[in-house]
Design a protein around this motif. Structure first.
Motif, PDB file in Angstrom:
ATOM      1  N   ASP A  21       0.829  -1.203   0.000  1.00 23.59           N
ATOM      2  CA  ASP A  21       0.000   0.000   0.000  1.00 23.59           C
ATOM      3  C   ASP A  21       0.871   1.263   0.000  1.00 23.59           C
ATOM      4  O   ASP A  21       0.682   2.171  -0.797  1.00 23.59           O
ATOM      5  CB  ASP A  21      -0.902  -0.021   1.240  1.00 23.59           C
ATOM      6  N   ARG A  22       1.852   1.294   0.875  1.00 21.59           N
ATOM      7  CA  ARG A  22       2.721   2.468   0.968  1.00 21.59           C
ATOM      8  C   ARG A  22       3.571   2.619  -0.294  1.00 21.59           C
ATOM      9  O   ARG A  22       3.910   3.714  -0.709  1.00 21.59           O
ATOM     10  CB  ARG A  22       3.634   2.371   2.190  1.00 21.59           C
ATOM     11  N   ARG A  23       3.954   1.493  -0.875  1.00 23.81           N
ATOM     12  CA  ARG A  23       4.746   1.537  -2.108  1.00 23.81           C
ATOM     13  C   ARG A  23       3.956   2.249  -3.199  1.00 23.81           C
ATOM     14  O   ARG A  23       4.476   3.076  -3.925  1.00 23.81           O
ATOM     15  CB  ARG A  23       5.086   0.122  -2.555  1.00 23.81           C
ATOM     16  N   ARG A  24       2.686   1.913  -3.292  1.00 24.40           N
ATOM     17  CA  ARG A  24       1.853   2.536  -4.318  1.00 24.40           C
ATOM     18  C   ARG A  24       1.605   4.004  -4.018  1.00 24.40           C
ATOM     19  O   ARG A  24       1.500   4.833  -4.904  1.00 24.40           O
ATOM     20  CB  ARG A  24       0.537   1.760  -4.446  1.00 24.40           C
ATOM     21  N   ASP A  26      -0.175   7.534  -2.775  1.00 23.79           N
ATOM     22  CA  ASP A  26      -1.452   8.191  -3.085  1.00 23.79           C
ATOM     23  C   ASP A  26      -1.979   7.700  -4.433  1.00 23.79           C
ATOM     24  O   ASP A  26      -1.342   7.899  -5.462  1.00 23.79           O
ATOM     25  CB  ASP A  26      -1.205   9.711  -3.108  1.00 23.79           C
ATOM     26  N   ARG A  27      -3.159   7.064  -4.404  1.00 22.12           N
ATOM     27  CA  ARG A  27      -3.717   6.455  -5.627  1.00 22.12           C
ATOM     28  C   ARG A  27      -4.141   7.496  -6.667  1.00 22.12           C
ATOM     29  O   ARG A  27      -4.366   7.159  -7.819  1.00 22.12           O
ATOM     30  CB  ARG A  27      -4.919   5.554  -5.322  1.00 22.12           C
ATOM     31  N   SER A  28      -4.270   8.756  -6.238  1.00 18.16           N
ATOM     32  CA  SER A  28      -4.642   9.774  -7.226  1.00 18.16           C
ATOM     33  C   SER A  28      -3.425  10.194  -8.061  1.00 18.16           C
ATOM     34  O   SER A  28      -3.555  10.919  -9.038  1.00 18.16           O
ATOM     35  CB  SER A  28      -5.258  10.991  -6.525  1.00 18.16           C
ATOM     36  N   PRO A  30      -0.558   9.030 -10.683  1.00 19.99           N
ATOM     37  CA  PRO A  30      -0.379   7.892 -11.593  1.00 19.99           C
ATOM     38  C   PRO A  30       0.784   7.003 -11.163  1.00 19.99           C
ATOM     39  O   PRO A  30       1.786   7.500 -10.640  1.00 19.99           O
ATOM     40  CB  PRO A  30      -0.067   8.548 -12.947  1.00 19.99           C
ATOM     41  N   ALA A  31       0.636   5.703 -11.390  1.00 18.51           N
ATOM     42  CA  ALA A  31       1.705   4.764 -11.035  1.00 18.51           C
ATOM     43  C   ALA A  31       2.889   4.963 -11.973  1.00 18.51           C
ATOM     44  O   ALA A  31       2.723   5.273 -13.152  1.00 18.51           O
ATOM     45  CB  ALA A  31       1.192   3.338 -11.129  1.00 18.51           C
ATOM     46  N   ARG A  68      10.796   0.653  -3.643  1.00 16.87           N
ATOM     47  CA  ARG A  68      10.382   2.022  -3.313  1.00 16.87           C
ATOM     48  C   ARG A  68      11.541   3.000  -3.449  1.00 16.87           C
ATOM     49  O   ARG A  68      11.631   3.970  -2.698  1.00 16.87           O
ATOM     50  CB  ARG A  68       9.831   2.105  -1.883  1.00 16.87           C
TER      51      ARG A  68
END
Lengths: 369, 151
Positions: A21-24, A26-28, A30-31, A68
Protein backbone atom coordinates in the motif's frame (compact mmCIF):
# COMPACT_ATOMS: atom_id res chain seq x y z
CA UNK A 1 15.53 -24.05 29.15
CA UNK A 2 14.63 -22.67 25.74
CA UNK A 3 11.08 -23.15 24.60
CA UNK A 4 10.57 -22.78 20.84
CA UNK A 5 8.00 -20.15 20.05
CA UNK A 6 6.12 -19.35 16.89
CA UNK A 7 4.05 -16.38 15.97
CA UNK A 8 3.71 -13.30 13.87
CA UNK A 9 2.32 -14.93 10.74
CA UNK A 10 -0.68 -12.62 10.56
CA UNK A 11 1.47 -9.64 11.53
CA UNK A 12 3.95 -10.41 8.74
CA UNK A 13 1.15 -10.82 6.18
CA UNK A 14 -0.37 -7.53 7.17
CA UNK A 15 3.02 -5.81 7.19
CA UNK A 16 3.64 -6.91 3.60
CA UNK A 17 0.19 -5.75 2.60
CA UNK A 18 0.87 -2.42 4.21
CA UNK A 19 4.22 -2.24 2.41
CA UNK A 20 2.44 -2.75 -0.92
CA UNK A 21 0.00 0.00 0.00
CA UNK A 22 2.72 2.47 0.97
CA UNK A 23 4.75 1.54 -2.11
CA UNK A 24 1.85 2.54 -4.32
CA UNK A 25 1.33 5.73 -2.31
CA UNK A 26 -1.45 8.19 -3.08
CA UNK A 27 -3.72 6.46 -5.63
CA UNK A 28 -4.64 9.77 -7.23
CA UNK A 29 -1.02 9.99 -8.45
CA UNK A 30 -0.38 7.89 -11.59
CA UNK A 31 1.71 4.76 -11.04
CA UNK A 32 5.31 4.84 -12.26
CA UNK A 33 6.01 2.75 -15.34
CA UNK A 34 9.25 0.78 -15.78
CA UNK A 35 9.91 2.78 -18.94
CA UNK A 36 9.72 5.99 -16.94
CA UNK A 37 12.20 4.65 -14.40
CA UNK A 38 14.56 3.27 -17.05
CA UNK A 39 14.46 6.49 -19.10
CA UNK A 40 14.28 9.20 -16.47
CA UNK A 41 16.03 7.65 -13.47
CA UNK A 42 18.62 6.04 -15.72
CA UNK A 43 21.59 6.59 -13.42
CA UNK A 44 19.78 4.95 -10.51
CA UNK A 45 19.07 2.02 -12.83
CA UNK A 46 22.77 1.92 -13.75
CA UNK A 47 23.76 1.80 -10.11
CA UNK A 48 21.44 -1.13 -9.45
CA UNK A 49 22.82 -2.99 -12.50
CA UNK A 50 26.38 -2.29 -11.39
CA UNK A 51 26.04 -3.29 -7.75
CA UNK A 52 23.54 -6.03 -8.54
CA UNK A 53 26.17 -7.32 -11.00
CA UNK A 54 23.49 -7.96 -13.60
CA UNK A 55 23.13 -6.01 -16.83
CA UNK A 56 19.40 -5.76 -17.52
CA UNK A 57 17.86 -2.29 -17.50
CA UNK A 58 14.28 -3.43 -17.19
CA UNK A 59 14.92 -5.79 -14.29
CA UNK A 60 16.84 -3.05 -12.48
CA UNK A 61 13.94 -0.62 -13.08
CA UNK A 62 11.50 -3.19 -11.72
CA UNK A 63 13.70 -3.70 -8.66
CA UNK A 64 13.80 0.06 -8.01
CA UNK A 65 10.03 0.26 -8.22
CA UNK A 66 9.56 -2.73 -5.93
CA UNK A 67 12.10 -1.39 -3.45
CA UNK A 68 10.38 2.02 -3.31
CA UNK A 69 13.57 3.64 -4.57
CA UNK A 70 15.80 2.02 -1.91
CA UNK A 71 18.72 1.23 -4.20
CA UNK A 72 20.49 -1.22 -1.89
CA UNK A 73 17.24 -3.16 -1.46
CA UNK A 74 16.89 -3.08 -5.27
CA UNK A 75 20.44 -4.42 -5.63
CA UNK A 76 19.50 -7.21 -3.21
CA UNK A 77 16.43 -8.10 -5.32
CA UNK A 78 18.51 -8.22 -8.50
CA UNK A 79 21.16 -10.42 -6.87
CA UNK A 80 18.46 -12.79 -5.67
CA UNK A 81 16.87 -12.96 -9.13
CA UNK A 82 20.27 -13.67 -10.67
CA UNK A 83 20.56 -16.91 -8.74
CA UNK A 84 17.39 -18.25 -10.40
CA UNK A 85 18.86 -18.13 -13.92
CA UNK A 86 21.17 -20.73 -15.49
CA UNK A 87 24.64 -19.59 -16.55
CA UNK A 88 25.05 -20.09 -20.33
CA UNK A 89 28.72 -19.21 -20.44
CA UNK A 90 31.27 -16.46 -20.68
CA UNK A 91 31.39 -13.60 -23.15
CA UNK A 92 34.56 -12.62 -24.97
CA UNK A 93 36.37 -9.73 -23.21
CA UNK A 94 34.87 -6.46 -24.44
CA UNK A 95 37.04 -4.06 -26.43
CA UNK A 96 36.66 -0.69 -24.74
CA UNK A 97 39.02 0.77 -27.35
CA UNK A 98 36.26 0.26 -29.94
CA UNK A 99 33.60 1.91 -27.78
CA UNK A 100 30.87 4.07 -29.32
CA UNK A 101 31.84 7.01 -27.15
CA UNK A 102 29.32 9.26 -25.41
CA UNK A 103 31.83 10.97 -23.14
CA UNK A 104 35.59 10.99 -22.95
CA UNK A 105 37.81 13.29 -20.96
CA UNK A 106 41.44 13.28 -19.90
CA UNK A 107 43.00 15.36 -17.16
CA UNK A 108 46.53 14.57 -18.44
CA UNK A 109 46.46 15.83 -22.00
CA UNK A 110 44.47 18.72 -23.34
CA UNK A 111 44.82 17.83 -27.01
CA UNK A 112 44.87 14.06 -27.10
CA UNK A 113 43.61 12.43 -30.32
CA UNK A 114 39.84 12.28 -30.32
CA UNK A 115 39.61 15.38 -28.12
CA UNK A 116 37.81 16.13 -24.90
CA UNK A 117 34.21 15.05 -25.38
CA UNK A 118 32.09 16.24 -22.47
CA UNK A 119 28.95 14.29 -23.30
CA UNK A 120 25.91 14.43 -21.01
CA UNK A 121 27.75 15.51 -17.85
CA UNK A 122 26.77 17.17 -14.59
CA UNK A 123 30.19 18.86 -14.60
CA UNK A 124 30.06 22.65 -15.05
CA UNK A 125 26.38 22.77 -14.08
CA UNK A 126 25.78 25.25 -11.27
CA UNK A 127 23.94 22.78 -9.09
CA UNK A 128 21.01 25.13 -8.82
CA UNK A 129 17.63 23.44 -8.58
CA UNK A 130 15.68 23.87 -11.78
CA UNK A 131 12.11 24.80 -10.94
CA UNK A 132 11.07 24.09 -14.51
CA UNK A 133 11.49 20.37 -13.86
CA UNK A 134 8.59 20.64 -11.44
CA UNK A 135 6.48 20.63 -14.58
CA UNK A 136 6.89 18.90 -17.92
CA UNK A 137 8.42 21.62 -20.08
CA UNK A 138 9.43 20.69 -23.62
CA UNK A 139 13.10 19.67 -23.85
CA UNK A 140 14.94 19.95 -27.16
CA UNK A 141 17.33 17.29 -28.48
CA UNK A 142 21.12 17.60 -28.20
CA UNK A 143 22.89 19.69 -30.83
CA UNK A 144 24.69 17.98 -33.68
CA UNK A 145 28.13 18.59 -35.05
CA UNK A 146 28.98 17.08 -38.41
CA UNK A 147 32.41 15.83 -39.18
CA UNK A 148 34.37 12.72 -39.91
CA UNK A 149 34.83 10.22 -37.15
CA UNK A 150 38.18 10.63 -35.45
CA UNK A 151 39.98 7.77 -33.73
CA UNK A 152 39.99 8.18 -29.96
CA UNK A 153 43.30 6.93 -28.63
CA UNK A 154 44.04 5.67 -25.17
CA UNK A 155 46.30 7.44 -22.69
CA UNK A 156 48.61 4.41 -22.60
CA UNK A 157 49.10 4.63 -26.37
CA UNK A 158 50.52 8.12 -25.93
CA UNK A 159 52.75 7.53 -22.90
CA UNK A 160 53.50 3.92 -23.76
CA UNK A 161 55.65 4.78 -26.76
CA UNK A 162 58.32 6.21 -24.44
CA UNK A 163 57.96 3.46 -21.86
CA UNK A 164 56.77 6.06 -19.36
CA UNK A 165 53.76 4.03 -18.36
CA UNK A 166 53.37 0.36 -17.54
CA UNK A 167 51.90 -1.67 -20.33
CA UNK A 168 48.89 -3.89 -19.84
CA UNK A 169 49.42 -7.04 -21.84
CA UNK A 170 47.73 -10.37 -21.53
CA UNK A 171 50.54 -12.68 -20.39
CA UNK A 172 48.59 -15.91 -20.72
CA UNK A 173 45.51 -15.47 -22.91
CA UNK A 174 44.38 -19.05 -22.44
CA UNK A 175 44.12 -18.82 -18.65
CA UNK A 176 40.62 -18.42 -17.28
CA UNK A 177 40.27 -15.50 -14.85
CA UNK A 178 38.89 -16.47 -11.46
CA UNK A 179 35.20 -15.92 -10.84
CA UNK A 180 34.08 -14.83 -7.36
CA UNK A 181 30.62 -16.23 -8.08
CA UNK A 182 31.97 -19.73 -8.57
CA UNK A 183 34.83 -20.02 -6.11
CA UNK A 184 35.10 -19.24 -2.41
CA UNK A 185 37.07 -16.11 -1.66
CA UNK A 186 40.63 -16.85 -0.57
CA UNK A 187 43.14 -14.12 0.03
CA UNK A 188 45.31 -12.97 -1.57
CA UNK A 189 43.06 -12.62 -4.62
CA UNK A 190 44.34 -12.16 -8.16
CA UNK A 191 43.96 -8.67 -9.61
CA UNK A 192 41.28 -10.06 -11.96
CA UNK A 193 39.17 -11.27 -9.06
CA UNK A 194 39.69 -8.04 -7.13
CA UNK A 195 38.44 -6.07 -10.14
CA UNK A 196 35.34 -8.27 -10.33
CA UNK A 197 34.61 -7.56 -6.66
CA UNK A 198 35.29 -3.86 -6.95
CA UNK A 199 33.15 -3.51 -10.07
CA UNK A 200 30.09 -4.69 -8.16
CA UNK A 201 31.16 -3.04 -4.90
CA UNK A 202 29.19 -0.35 -3.14
CA UNK A 203 29.73 3.06 -4.70
CA UNK A 204 29.73 4.85 -1.36
CA UNK A 205 32.27 2.49 0.17
CA UNK A 206 34.63 2.68 -2.81
CA UNK A 207 34.22 6.45 -2.95
CA UNK A 208 35.14 6.83 0.71
CA UNK A 209 38.17 4.56 0.36
CA UNK A 210 39.30 6.26 -2.83
CA UNK A 211 38.91 9.62 -1.11
CA UNK A 212 41.00 8.40 1.81
CA UNK A 213 43.86 7.52 -0.58
CA UNK A 214 43.80 11.09 -1.86
CA UNK A 215 43.86 12.46 1.68
CA UNK A 216 47.03 10.59 2.49
CA UNK A 217 46.13 7.01 3.42
CA UNK A 218 48.15 5.01 0.88
CA UNK A 219 48.95 8.14 -1.04
CA UNK A 220 49.44 7.47 -4.73
CA UNK A 221 49.37 10.80 -6.65
CA UNK A 222 46.60 10.03 -9.12
CA UNK A 223 45.67 11.74 -12.36
CA UNK A 224 42.48 10.92 -14.23
CA UNK A 225 44.33 9.72 -17.32
CA UNK A 226 41.15 8.97 -19.15
CA UNK A 227 37.47 8.46 -18.47
CA UNK A 228 35.25 7.12 -21.20
CA UNK A 229 31.58 6.24 -21.26
CA UNK A 230 29.82 4.50 -24.11
CA UNK A 231 28.56 1.28 -25.62
CA UNK A 232 30.62 -1.77 -26.46
CA UNK A 233 29.70 -4.88 -28.44
CA UNK A 234 29.32 -8.15 -26.57
CA UNK A 235 30.15 -11.42 -28.29
CA UNK A 236 29.57 -14.89 -26.90
CA UNK A 237 31.43 -17.89 -28.23
CA UNK A 238 28.96 -20.41 -29.55
CA UNK A 239 30.05 -24.06 -29.60
CA UNK A 240 27.29 -24.86 -32.14
CA UNK A 241 28.48 -22.24 -34.57
CA UNK A 242 32.20 -22.23 -33.93
CA UNK A 243 32.44 -18.45 -33.90
CA UNK A 244 31.67 -15.62 -31.49
CA UNK A 245 28.06 -14.48 -31.84
CA UNK A 246 27.32 -10.76 -31.36
CA UNK A 247 24.50 -10.50 -28.80
CA UNK A 248 24.10 -6.76 -28.50
CA UNK A 249 25.71 -3.83 -26.74
CA UNK A 250 26.16 -2.73 -23.16
CA UNK A 251 26.97 0.69 -21.80
CA UNK A 252 30.11 0.87 -19.66
CA UNK A 253 32.19 3.49 -17.88
CA UNK A 254 35.95 3.05 -17.92
CA UNK A 255 38.56 4.95 -15.92
CA UNK A 256 42.30 4.79 -16.39
CA UNK A 257 43.93 6.40 -13.38
CA UNK A 258 47.60 7.29 -13.86
CA UNK A 259 49.76 7.16 -10.75
CA UNK A 260 53.32 8.06 -9.92
CA UNK A 261 55.69 5.19 -9.20
CA UNK A 262 59.17 5.68 -7.83
CA UNK A 263 60.44 2.45 -9.31
CA UNK A 264 61.77 -0.63 -7.60
CA UNK A 265 64.61 -3.12 -7.93
CA UNK A 266 62.66 -4.75 -10.78
CA UNK A 267 61.09 -1.78 -12.57
CA UNK A 268 62.37 1.70 -13.50
CA UNK A 269 60.42 4.77 -12.39
CA UNK A 270 57.30 5.07 -14.51
CA UNK A 271 53.63 5.77 -14.26
CA UNK A 272 51.46 2.90 -13.07
CA UNK A 273 47.78 2.51 -13.54
CA UNK A 274 44.65 1.86 -11.59
CA UNK A 275 41.69 0.61 -13.57
CA UNK A 276 37.95 0.96 -13.21
CA UNK A 277 35.23 -0.59 -15.37
CA UNK A 278 31.57 -0.33 -14.41
CA UNK A 279 28.17 -1.25 -15.85
CA UNK A 280 26.28 1.82 -17.05
CA UNK A 281 27.22 5.44 -16.57
CA UNK A 282 28.98 6.16 -13.30
CA UNK A 283 32.30 7.91 -13.51
CA UNK A 284 32.32 8.59 -9.77
CA UNK A 285 32.35 4.87 -9.14
CA UNK A 286 34.73 4.07 -11.99
CA UNK A 287 37.20 6.63 -10.62
CA UNK A 288 36.84 5.35 -7.07
CA UNK A 289 37.32 1.80 -8.32
CA UNK A 290 40.50 2.79 -10.15
CA UNK A 291 41.87 4.45 -7.00
CA UNK A 292 41.11 1.34 -4.96
CA UNK A 293 42.56 -0.97 -7.63
CA UNK A 294 45.82 0.99 -7.59
CA UNK A 295 46.01 1.06 -3.78
CA UNK A 296 45.45 -2.71 -3.69
CA UNK A 297 48.47 -3.25 -5.95
CA UNK A 298 50.79 -2.14 -3.15
CA UNK A 299 52.28 -5.57 -2.57
CA UNK A 300 52.80 -6.25 -6.29
CA UNK A 301 54.63 -2.92 -6.67
CA UNK A 302 56.69 -3.33 -3.50
CA UNK A 303 55.01 -0.49 -1.60
CA UNK A 304 54.58 -0.47 2.18
CA UNK A 305 51.13 -1.53 3.32
CA UNK A 306 50.21 1.18 5.79
CA UNK A 307 46.52 1.96 5.24
CA UNK A 308 43.16 0.17 4.93
CA UNK A 309 42.71 0.80 1.14
CA UNK A 310 45.85 -1.33 0.54
CA UNK A 311 44.49 -4.23 2.58
CA UNK A 312 42.73 -6.73 0.29
CA UNK A 313 40.93 -8.47 3.08
CA UNK A 314 39.59 -5.18 4.40
CA UNK A 315 38.53 -3.73 1.04
CA UNK A 316 37.18 -6.77 -0.77
CA UNK A 317 35.42 -8.31 2.24
CA UNK A 318 33.55 -5.11 2.99
CA UNK A 319 32.79 -3.59 -0.41
CA UNK A 320 29.75 -5.75 -1.15
CA UNK A 321 26.66 -3.94 0.09
CA UNK A 322 24.41 -7.01 -0.06
CA UNK A 323 26.71 -8.87 2.32
CA UNK A 324 27.14 -5.76 4.45
CA UNK A 325 23.45 -5.00 4.72
CA UNK A 326 22.71 -8.65 5.45
CA UNK A 327 25.04 -8.75 8.41
CA UNK A 328 24.17 -5.33 9.76
CA UNK A 329 20.44 -5.82 9.35
CA UNK A 330 20.40 -9.30 10.83
CA UNK A 331 20.87 -7.60 14.17
CA UNK A 332 17.20 -6.65 14.16
CA UNK A 333 16.10 -10.29 13.97
CA UNK A 334 15.11 -11.98 17.25
CA UNK A 335 18.15 -12.50 19.46
CA UNK A 336 16.00 -13.21 22.52
CA UNK A 337 18.07 -16.14 23.77
CA UNK A 338 21.45 -14.49 23.19
CA UNK A 339 20.19 -11.44 24.98
CA UNK A 340 18.93 -13.47 27.96
CA UNK A 341 22.40 -14.97 28.27
CA UNK A 342 24.05 -11.54 28.13
CA UNK A 343 21.56 -10.22 30.62
CA UNK A 344 22.45 -12.99 33.09
CA UNK A 345 26.12 -12.27 32.57
CA UNK A 346 25.80 -8.53 33.16
CA UNK A 347 23.70 -9.16 36.29
CA UNK A 348 26.32 -11.43 37.79
CA UNK A 349 29.12 -9.00 36.89
CA UNK A 350 27.23 -6.18 38.59
CA UNK A 351 26.72 -8.31 41.70
CA UNK A 352 30.46 -9.01 41.80
CA UNK A 353 31.23 -5.33 41.27
CA UNK A 354 28.97 -4.29 44.18
CA UNK A 355 30.59 -6.70 46.69
CA UNK A 356 32.84 -4.95 49.26
CA UNK A 357 36.48 -5.18 48.23
CA UNK A 358 38.79 -7.46 50.14
CA UNK A 359 41.26 -5.17 52.01
CA UNK A 360 43.78 -8.01 52.28
CA UNK A 361 44.74 -7.52 48.62
CA UNK A 362 46.18 -3.96 48.55
CA UNK A 363 48.47 -4.67 45.61
CA UNK A 364 45.60 -5.48 43.30
CA UNK A 365 43.70 -2.41 44.43
CA UNK A 366 46.67 -0.23 43.67
CA UNK A 367 47.03 -1.79 40.29
CA UNK A 368 43.37 -1.15 39.57
CA UNK A 369 43.78 2.51 40.41
CA UNK B 1 37.80 -17.43 -48.00
CA UNK B 2 34.20 -18.00 -48.99
CA UNK B 3 33.41 -19.61 -45.65
CA UNK B 4 34.92 -16.62 -43.86
CA UNK B 5 32.86 -14.19 -45.89
CA UNK B 6 29.77 -16.26 -45.16
CA UNK B 7 30.49 -16.14 -41.42
CA UNK B 8 31.05 -12.38 -41.56
CA UNK B 9 27.64 -11.85 -43.25
CA UNK B 10 25.95 -14.16 -40.78
CA UNK B 11 27.59 -12.44 -37.81
CA UNK B 12 26.53 -9.05 -39.06
CA UNK B 13 22.95 -10.28 -39.51
CA UNK B 14 23.00 -11.68 -35.97
CA UNK B 15 24.34 -8.40 -34.64
CA UNK B 16 21.49 -6.46 -36.26
CA UNK B 17 18.90 -8.97 -35.04
CA UNK B 18 20.31 -8.81 -31.51
CA UNK B 19 20.25 -5.02 -31.35
CA UNK B 20 17.04 -4.25 -33.22
CA UNK B 21 13.74 -3.27 -31.70
CA UNK B 22 11.49 -6.35 -31.41
CA UNK B 23 8.41 -4.54 -32.69
CA UNK B 24 10.22 -3.25 -35.76
CA UNK B 25 11.59 -6.71 -36.54
CA UNK B 26 8.12 -8.24 -36.32
CA UNK B 27 6.71 -5.50 -38.58
CA UNK B 28 9.32 -6.05 -41.31
CA UNK B 29 9.05 -9.83 -40.97
CA UNK B 30 5.25 -9.77 -41.31
CA UNK B 31 5.60 -7.86 -44.58
CA UNK B 32 7.58 -10.75 -46.06
CA UNK B 33 4.69 -13.15 -45.49
CA UNK B 34 7.00 -16.04 -44.69
CA UNK B 35 5.88 -18.58 -42.14
CA UNK B 36 8.12 -21.63 -42.43
CA UNK B 37 7.27 -24.78 -40.51
CA UNK B 38 9.97 -25.37 -37.94
CA UNK B 39 10.85 -27.49 -34.97
CA UNK B 40 12.21 -25.94 -31.80
CA UNK B 41 15.52 -27.51 -30.89
CA UNK B 42 16.15 -25.34 -27.88
CA UNK B 43 14.40 -22.59 -25.98
CA UNK B 44 13.62 -19.84 -26.19
CA UNK B 45 15.31 -19.81 -22.81
CA UNK B 46 16.74 -17.00 -20.72
CA UNK B 47 19.93 -17.23 -18.73
CA UNK B 48 23.11 -15.42 -17.91
CA UNK B 49 26.40 -14.81 -19.59
CA UNK B 50 29.35 -13.47 -17.65
CA UNK B 51 30.69 -10.35 -19.35
CA UNK B 52 34.42 -9.78 -19.33
CA UNK B 53 36.73 -6.82 -19.46
CA UNK B 54 40.50 -6.53 -19.65
CA UNK B 55 42.79 -5.04 -17.02
CA UNK B 56 43.65 -1.55 -18.23
CA UNK B 57 41.54 -2.18 -21.34
CA UNK B 58 44.17 -4.37 -23.03
CA UNK B 59 45.58 -6.68 -20.35
CA UNK B 60 44.52 -9.91 -18.77
CA UNK B 61 40.78 -10.73 -18.86
CA UNK B 62 38.59 -10.40 -15.79
CA UNK B 63 34.95 -11.15 -15.07
CA UNK B 64 32.95 -7.95 -14.97
CA UNK B 65 29.43 -9.07 -14.11
CA UNK B 66 26.59 -10.97 -15.69
CA UNK B 67 23.97 -9.99 -18.25
CA UNK B 68 20.67 -11.61 -19.11
CA UNK B 69 20.54 -13.28 -22.51
CA UNK B 70 17.92 -15.28 -24.34
CA UNK B 71 18.68 -17.95 -26.88
CA UNK B 72 16.77 -20.19 -29.25
CA UNK B 73 17.57 -22.82 -31.87
CA UNK B 74 15.21 -24.11 -34.55
CA UNK B 75 15.28 -26.59 -37.42
CA UNK B 76 13.32 -26.05 -40.63
CA UNK B 77 11.75 -28.84 -42.68
CA UNK B 78 14.66 -28.79 -45.14
CA UNK B 79 16.99 -29.54 -42.24
CA UNK B 80 18.66 -26.15 -41.93
CA UNK B 81 19.32 -25.14 -38.35
CA UNK B 82 19.26 -21.61 -37.03
CA UNK B 83 20.55 -20.13 -33.78
CA UNK B 84 19.98 -16.86 -32.03
CA UNK B 85 21.19 -15.25 -28.83
CA UNK B 86 20.58 -11.70 -27.67
CA UNK B 87 20.91 -9.64 -24.52
CA UNK B 88 17.67 -9.30 -22.60
CA UNK B 89 14.76 -11.63 -21.98
CA UNK B 90 12.68 -11.47 -25.17
CA UNK B 91 11.86 -15.09 -26.08
CA UNK B 92 9.66 -14.30 -29.08
CA UNK B 93 12.39 -12.20 -30.65
CA UNK B 94 14.99 -14.92 -30.06
CA UNK B 95 12.78 -17.53 -31.73
CA UNK B 96 12.10 -15.31 -34.74
CA UNK B 97 15.80 -14.48 -35.01
CA UNK B 98 16.63 -18.21 -35.00
CA UNK B 99 14.08 -18.84 -37.76
CA UNK B 100 15.62 -16.03 -39.80
CA UNK B 101 19.10 -17.44 -39.20
CA UNK B 102 17.91 -20.86 -40.41
CA UNK B 103 16.19 -19.43 -43.51
CA UNK B 104 19.36 -17.55 -44.40
CA UNK B 105 21.25 -20.82 -44.87
CA UNK B 106 19.57 -20.69 -48.25
CA UNK B 107 21.35 -17.99 -50.22
CA UNK B 108 18.30 -16.86 -52.19
CA UNK B 109 16.15 -16.46 -49.08
CA UNK B 110 19.09 -14.80 -47.38
CA UNK B 111 19.26 -12.18 -50.15
CA UNK B 112 15.55 -11.46 -49.72
CA UNK B 113 15.69 -11.25 -45.93
CA UNK B 114 18.85 -9.16 -45.96
CA UNK B 115 17.29 -6.69 -48.38
CA UNK B 116 13.84 -6.48 -46.81
CA UNK B 117 14.51 -6.95 -43.09
CA UNK B 118 18.17 -6.69 -42.13
CA UNK B 119 19.26 -3.78 -44.34
CA UNK B 120 16.47 -1.39 -43.29
CA UNK B 121 17.05 -2.13 -39.61
CA UNK B 122 20.80 -1.81 -40.00
CA UNK B 123 20.31 1.55 -41.66
CA UNK B 124 18.13 2.71 -38.78
CA UNK B 125 20.63 1.48 -36.18
CA UNK B 126 23.51 3.10 -38.04
CA UNK B 127 21.61 6.36 -38.29
CA UNK B 128 20.95 6.29 -34.53
CA UNK B 129 24.67 5.67 -33.92
CA UNK B 130 25.58 8.54 -36.21
CA UNK B 131 23.18 10.89 -34.40
CA UNK B 132 24.73 9.86 -31.08
CA UNK B 133 28.21 10.43 -32.51
CA UNK B 134 27.27 13.88 -33.75
CA UNK B 135 25.63 14.80 -30.46
CA UNK B 136 28.80 13.78 -28.65
CA UNK B 137 30.92 15.67 -31.18
CA UNK B 138 28.94 18.83 -30.40
CA UNK B 139 30.21 18.59 -26.81
CA UNK B 140 33.85 18.51 -27.90
CA UNK B 141 35.95 21.23 -26.34
CA UNK B 142 37.64 23.55 -28.82
CA UNK B 143 40.55 25.10 -26.96
CA UNK B 144 41.76 28.48 -28.04
CA UNK B 145 44.74 30.51 -26.91
CA UNK B 146 44.16 33.98 -25.54
CA UNK B 147 46.00 36.68 -27.49
CA UNK B 148 48.72 38.07 -25.26
CA UNK B 149 49.04 41.47 -26.89
CA UNK B 150 52.77 41.88 -26.29
CA UNK B 151 53.64 42.55 -29.89
Amino acid sequence: MYVAVKGGEAAIDNAHRLLADRRRGDRSVPALTLDQIAEQLALGVDRVMSEGSLYDRRLAALAIKQARGDLIEAVFLVRAYRTTLPRFGYAEPVDTGAMLIERRVSACYKDLPGGQLLGPTFDYTHRLLDEELDGDAEVGPGRLRMGAEEPVSRIADILGAEGLIEEDLDPSPLDEPGDINQTPMEFPLSRAMRLQSLSRGDEGFLLALGYSTQRGYARSHPFAGEIRIGEVEVEVCSPELGFAVPVGRVQLTECQMVNQFKGSAKAPPQFTRGYGLIFGQSERKAMAMALCDRALRAEELGEDIVAPPQDQEFVISHCDNVQATGFVEHLKLPHYVDFQAELGLVRSMRAEHAEPRDESLPDMKEAAE
Amino acid sequence: MEAEAHIAVRKNRMSVLARCNAGRLQELWDRLGLDPAHKTLRGPESGLVMLRGRVGGTGEAFNLGEATVTRASVRLEDGSVGHAMALGRDGAKARLSAIIDALCQNLETAALIDAEVVAPMQEELDRADETRRQQTAATRVDFFTMVRGED
